[in-house]
Design a protein around this motif. Structure first.
Motif, mmCIF file in Angstrom:
data_model
loop_
_atom_site.group_PDB
_atom_site.id
_atom_site.type_symbol
_atom_site.label_atom_id
_atom_site.label_comp_id
_atom_site.label_asym_id
_atom_site.label_seq_id
_atom_site.Cartn_x
_atom_site.Cartn_y
_atom_site.Cartn_z
ATOM 1 N N GLY A 165 0.794 -1.219 0.000
ATOM 2 C CA GLY A 165 0.000 0.000 0.000
ATOM 3 C C GLY A 165 0.824 1.265 0.000
ATOM 4 O O GLY A 165 0.287 2.363 -0.194
ATOM 5 N N GLY A 166 2.120 1.135 0.218
ATOM 6 C CA GLY A 166 2.998 2.291 0.258
ATOM 7 C C GLY A 166 3.406 2.788 -1.115
ATOM 8 O O GLY A 166 2.961 2.260 -2.146
ATOM 9 N N SER A 167 4.272 3.803 -1.105
ATOM 10 C CA SER A 167 4.707 4.452 -2.341
ATOM 11 C C SER A 167 6.217 4.621 -2.362
ATOM 12 O O SER A 167 6.860 4.739 -1.307
ATOM 13 N N LEU A 168 6.749 4.631 -3.564
ATOM 14 C CA LEU A 168 8.150 4.953 -3.805
ATOM 15 C C LEU A 168 8.234 5.720 -5.110
ATOM 16 O O LEU A 168 7.396 5.530 -6.004
ATOM 17 N N ARG A 169 9.252 6.564 -5.224
ATOM 18 C CA ARG A 169 9.523 7.224 -6.505
ATOM 19 C C ARG A 169 10.937 6.881 -6.934
ATOM 20 O O ARG A 169 11.913 7.189 -6.230
ATOM 21 N N LEU A 170 11.040 6.255 -8.077
ATOM 22 C CA LEU A 170 12.324 5.913 -8.657
ATOM 23 C C LEU A 170 12.775 7.015 -9.601
ATOM 24 O O LEU A 170 11.959 7.634 -10.277
ATOM 25 N N SER A 171 14.088 7.219 -9.644
ATOM 26 C CA SER A 171 14.678 8.210 -10.539
ATOM 27 C C SER A 171 15.676 7.535 -11.466
ATOM 28 O O SER A 171 16.353 6.578 -11.073
ATOM 29 N N CYS A 172 15.776 8.061 -12.653
ATOM 30 C CA CYS A 172 16.724 7.565 -13.650
ATOM 31 C C CYS A 172 17.411 8.776 -14.262
ATOM 32 O O CYS A 172 16.787 9.519 -15.025
ATOM 33 N N VAL A 173 18.659 8.963 -13.893
ATOM 34 C CA VAL A 173 19.425 10.089 -14.414
ATOM 35 C C VAL A 173 20.285 9.610 -15.577
ATOM 36 O O VAL A 173 20.954 8.573 -15.470
ATOM 37 N N ALA A 174 20.270 10.373 -16.648
ATOM 38 C CA ALA A 174 21.034 10.000 -17.831
ATOM 39 C C ALA A 174 22.223 10.934 -18.002
ATOM 40 O O ALA A 174 22.134 12.132 -17.751
ATOM 41 N N SER A 175 23.313 10.361 -18.454
ATOM 42 C CA SER A 175 24.465 11.157 -18.858
ATOM 43 C C SER A 175 24.851 10.739 -20.263
ATOM 44 O O SER A 175 24.699 9.581 -20.647
ATOM 45 N N GLY A 176 25.316 11.699 -21.037
ATOM 46 C CA GLY A 176 25.756 11.384 -22.380
ATOM 47 C C GLY A 176 24.653 11.333 -23.416
ATOM 48 O O GLY A 176 24.893 10.928 -24.558
ATOM 49 N N GLY A 177 23.445 11.706 -23.028
ATOM 50 C CA GLY A 177 22.342 11.688 -23.979
ATOM 51 C C GLY A 177 21.207 12.562 -23.498
ATOM 52 O O GLY A 177 21.120 12.861 -22.308
ATOM 53 N N ASN A 178 20.334 12.949 -24.400
ATOM 54 C CA ASN A 178 19.217 13.830 -24.082
ATOM 55 C C ASN A 178 17.944 12.995 -24.009
ATOM 56 O O ASN A 178 17.427 12.525 -25.022
ATOM 57 N N LEU A 179 17.442 12.813 -22.787
ATOM 58 C CA LEU A 179 16.329 11.886 -22.577
ATOM 59 C C LEU A 179 15.079 12.270 -23.345
ATOM 60 O O LEU A 179 14.294 11.394 -23.721
ATOM 61 N N LYS A 180 14.851 13.550 -23.558
ATOM 62 C CA LYS A 180 13.618 13.935 -24.229
ATOM 63 C C LYS A 180 13.598 13.475 -25.691
ATOM 64 O O LYS A 180 12.532 13.430 -26.305
ATOM 65 N N LEU A 181 14.760 13.102 -26.216
ATOM 66 C CA LEU A 181 14.831 12.600 -27.587
ATOM 67 C C LEU A 181 14.729 11.073 -27.643
ATOM 68 O O LEU A 181 14.696 10.502 -28.735
ATOM 69 N N PHE A 182 14.689 10.439 -26.479
ATOM 70 C CA PHE A 182 14.651 8.979 -26.411
ATOM 71 C C PHE A 182 13.264 8.496 -26.003
ATOM 72 O O PHE A 182 12.600 9.126 -25.179
ATOM 73 N N THR A 183 12.868 7.364 -26.502
ATOM 74 C CA THR A 183 11.760 6.643 -25.898
ATOM 75 C C THR A 183 12.349 5.855 -24.737
ATOM 76 O O THR A 183 13.187 4.966 -24.942
ATOM 77 N N MET A 184 11.933 6.193 -23.534
ATOM 78 C CA MET A 184 12.484 5.603 -22.319
ATOM 79 C C MET A 184 11.457 4.665 -21.686
ATOM 80 O O MET A 184 10.244 4.841 -21.834
ATOM 81 N N ALA A 185 11.963 3.699 -20.972
ATOM 82 C CA ALA A 185 11.066 2.759 -20.306
ATOM 83 C C ALA A 185 11.659 2.313 -18.980
ATOM 84 O O ALA A 185 12.878 2.342 -18.785
ATOM 85 N N TRP A 186 10.783 1.929 -18.082
ATOM 86 C CA TRP A 186 11.163 1.259 -16.854
ATOM 87 C C TRP A 186 10.848 -0.228 -17.007
ATOM 88 O O TRP A 186 9.790 -0.595 -17.519
ATOM 89 N N TYR A 187 11.782 -1.032 -16.513
ATOM 90 C CA TYR A 187 11.659 -2.480 -16.565
ATOM 91 C C TYR A 187 11.846 -3.024 -15.156
ATOM 92 O O TYR A 187 12.443 -2.370 -14.299
#
Length: 120
Positions: free
Chosen positions: A15-37
């Motif tokens: 029932g709880g919550s967590l927020r995961l973060s994914c920081v990118a280096s060497g690329g511009n995330l807004k130009l990528f289709t990103m996914a969580w697995y």
């Protein structure tokens, strides 16, 4: 060389919550289709949420198992993708990874992941 670093995992009660973060280096995330697995020991790595690139209108897809509970988002200024996970269940326990979908399909650029454990 693009690299992704995941963080934000931990232990939480059902029932709880967590927020995961994914920081990118060497690329511009807004130009990528990103996914969580996510992957459990001995299991395959399954996609749980996908955020299309900016030029694909940033459309979003979720696995049925997380729909209505998880939210994927992107902060362009921070070059970071997030996964807000609410109403967590024991079956959400897994190691969570982020990746560019293109790289994931090729089997490369995987980071270390972040462990999420949901139990009472």
């Amino acid at each position: 060389q693009v690299q992704f670093v995941e963080s934000g995992g931990g232990w939480v009660q059902p029932g709880g919550s967590l927020r995961l973060s994914c920081v990118a280096s060497g690329g511009n995330l807004k130009l990528f289709t990103m996914a969580w697995y996510r992957q459990t020991p001995g299991g395959q790595r399954d996609m749980v949420a996908r955020l299309q690139s900016l030029n694909r209108d940033s459309s979003i897809d979720y696995a049925d198992s997380v729909k209505g509970r998880f939210t994927i988002s992107r902060d362009n200024a921070k070059n970071t993708v997030y996964l807000q996970m609410d109403s967590l269940r024991p079956e959400d326990t897994a190691t969570y990874f982020c990746n560019r979908e293109l790289y994931a399909n090729r089997g490369d650029h995987w980071g270390q992941g972040t462990q999420v454990t949901v139990s009472s």
